[in-house]
Design an enzyme around this catalytic site. Structure first.
Site, mmCIF file in Angstrom:
data_model
loop_
_atom_site.group_PDB
_atom_site.id
_atom_site.type_symbol
_atom_site.label_atom_id
_atom_site.label_comp_id
_atom_site.label_asym_id
_atom_site.label_seq_id
_atom_site.Cartn_x
_atom_site.Cartn_y
_atom_site.Cartn_z
ATOM 1 N N GLN A 45 36.288 41.828 26.533
ATOM 2 C CA GLN A 45 35.089 42.112 27.302
ATOM 3 C C GLN A 45 34.173 40.884 27.382
ATOM 4 O OE1 GLN A 45 36.323 44.207 25.039
ATOM 5 N NE2 GLN A 45 36.384 46.264 25.888
ATOM 6 N N CYS B 251 15.651 34.377 38.383
ATOM 7 C CA CYS B 251 16.772 33.478 38.608
ATOM 8 C C CYS B 251 16.462 32.555 39.772
ATOM 9 C CB CYS B 251 18.042 34.279 38.889
ATOM 10 S SG CYS B 251 19.467 33.255 39.330
ATOM 11 N N ASN C 157 42.410 52.545 26.899
ATOM 12 C CA ASN C 157 41.449 51.631 27.515
ATOM 13 C C ASN C 157 42.169 50.914 28.662
ATOM 14 O OD1 ASN C 157 39.260 50.000 28.070
ATOM 15 N ND2 ASN C 157 39.665 48.568 26.398
ATOM 16 N N CYS D 86 24.353 38.939 41.291
ATOM 17 C CA CYS D 86 23.590 39.956 40.555
ATOM 18 C C CYS D 86 22.773 40.765 41.554
ATOM 19 C CB CYS D 86 22.696 39.305 39.510
ATOM 20 S SG CYS D 86 23.585 38.440 38.215
ATOM 21 N N CYS E 262 22.973 28.989 35.172
ATOM 22 C CA CYS E 262 22.925 30.450 35.334
ATOM 23 C C CYS E 262 22.435 31.121 34.055
ATOM 24 C CB CYS E 262 24.308 30.963 35.705
ATOM 25 S SG CYS E 262 24.417 32.765 35.792
ATOM 26 N N CYS F 23 36.334 51.131 32.407
ATOM 27 C CA CYS F 23 35.444 50.216 33.122
ATOM 28 C C CYS F 23 35.246 50.659 34.566
ATOM 29 C CB CYS F 23 35.991 48.783 33.071
ATOM 30 S SG CYS F 23 37.606 48.584 33.861
ATOM 31 N N CYS G 206 22.940 32.390 45.493
ATOM 32 C CA CYS G 206 23.852 33.275 44.769
ATOM 33 C C CYS G 206 23.341 34.699 44.871
ATOM 34 C CB CYS G 206 23.971 32.861 43.296
ATOM 35 S SG CYS G 206 25.080 33.922 42.327
ATOM 36 N N GLU H 280 50.956 47.468 23.925
ATOM 37 C CA GLU H 280 50.447 46.554 24.958
ATOM 38 C C GLU H 280 51.639 45.831 25.555
ATOM 39 O OE1 GLU H 280 48.645 44.621 27.630
ATOM 40 O OE2 GLU H 280 47.321 45.823 26.339
#
Length: 381
Positions: A212, A3, A313, A14, A88, A340, A11, A262
């Site tokens: 996602q 990168c 979830n 990551c 990116c 998550c 940046c 929901e």
């Protein structure tokens, strides 16, 4: 993944990018096992699901800064000034190709970028979602509706330059705070939702619907959840925190009653649309699915009958003591939990000692970071 932004020091998002991806995945798996193994001593660990190393993010959240004539699209530096990241490598070509066009649109429509240090300007973020079909949803997050007429005036130009653009909106975020979007959404196109076909299930993604960011890995997660549910063969299934219905609609089967809950009315409308389309297509079980807009905890606590199986979830905070406690006492034979946040998952498992984890799997939605999605199927002991 190489990168240029990382190499230039502009940046640091990551944080694991210098670690070879197989090593990243092995460490992430080891971390999850160390956290969950004491709570699941007899569980079978399935092989982790790896992601592509680049081009895997199908949703971009780009901060806009700079000036009308020279906007930046990317992130903010330590001083709150813009750093352009339109090249990116996390984004697939079909998504990254939109960034220069959107930057040109900022200039054409005279959308003044918001300056965080001075708290001045209008355009804060551009949020772009790419569907497997190539369709695009673009949201302009602005401080007010001041530019609404200019957005509408120049939208035909943007559609001409981005023929895949299906849904465009103005999201209003008047407050000066570190959030991505506001509560008010003005749809600028005839289409209100973006069709997202995952494993032959077409979902309808509204502007504020959760989905996602890694569609390829999410498709494996959906198939795994459906496999776990089918193995349990429940006659009734509840999907709590169902969103636009992705997991519930993957778990349909003839003779199985499925209910999705929901809190978002828009998400439930989208889920009902998908279910109706599947029923019209003759998909087995699609006529026995019900979607309701309600708070999952409050709704579950008022039901006289209990399901055979439950899919959950939740957001990063997890189920919390109320819903975890309800599940512990629900009598449901099977719980499939997609998380998550392994830390909140571990906390919730501790609150449900009547269940035994049978299988666990890591789904690496977020390469080059320490984050991971974990799926676990629990059987009542």
């Amino acid at each position: 993944m190489q990168c240029d932004y990382w190499d230039a020091g502009v940046c640091r998002s990551c944080s694991l990018i210098e670690t070879p991806y197989p090593v990243q995945l092995a460490r992430k798996q080891a971390d999850v096992e160390a956290l969950l193994a004491p709570l699941a001593p007899t569980a079978r660990w399935l092989p982790p699901v790896a992601s592509a190393e680049s081009g895997f993010r199908t949703k971009a959240k780009m901060v806009v800064a700079g000036t009308v004539d020279a906007p930046t699209v990317g992130i903010l530096d330590a001083e709150g000034r813009g750093t352009d990241l339109r090249r990116c490598g996390l984004y697939p070509p079909a998504l990254s190709a939109t960034f220069p066009i959107l930057a040109e649109f900022i200039t054409r429509a005279s959308l003044e970028p918001y300056a965080v240090p001075e708290r001045r300007g209008e355009l804060k973020h551009i949020l772009v979602t790419l569907a497997p079909s190539g369709g695009l949803l673009v949201r302009f997050v602005m401080r007010s509706t001041e530019a609404l007429s200019r957005l509408r005036k120049h939208l035909p130009w943007l559609i001409e330059r981005l023929p895949a653009l299906e849904v465009a909106t103005l999201n209003v975020l008047p407050e000066h705070k570190a959030v991505t979007e506001g509560d008010r959404e003005i749809v600028l196109t005839p289409a209100q939702t973006l069709p997202m076909t995952v494993n032959d299930v077409t979902l309808h993604l509204g502007p504020r619907s959760f989905f996602q960011t890694n569609t390829a890995v999410a498709s494996v997660l959906y198939r795994q959840v459906a496999e776990w549910v089918d193995a349990a063969a429940p006659a009734s299934l509840w999907d709590l925190y169902c969103g636009v219905g992705g997991l519930a609609l993957h778990c349909l089967a003839a003779g199985r009653a499925v209910t999705g809950i929901e809190i978002s009315d828009a998400a439930i409308d989208a889920a009902r649309r998908s279910a109706a389309e599947m029923a019209d297509a003759g998909v087995g079980g699609a006529d026995a699915v019900t979607f309701l807009a309600a708070d999952a905890v409050a709704w579950a606590g008022t039901q006289a009958e209990r399901p055979d199986a439950v899919v959950v979830n939740p957001p990063r905070r997890g189920l919390g003591p109320d819903l975890a406690g309800w599940l512990e006492n629900s009598g449901a034979r099977t719980v499939v939990y997609s998380s998550c946040n392994p830390v909140s998952l571990a906390r919730d498992l501790e609150a449900m000692p009547s269940y035994t984890a049978r299988e666990i799997r890591l789904f690496d939605m977020f390469p080059h970071t320490g984050h991971g999605e974990v799926g676990v199927v629990l059987d009542r002991g």
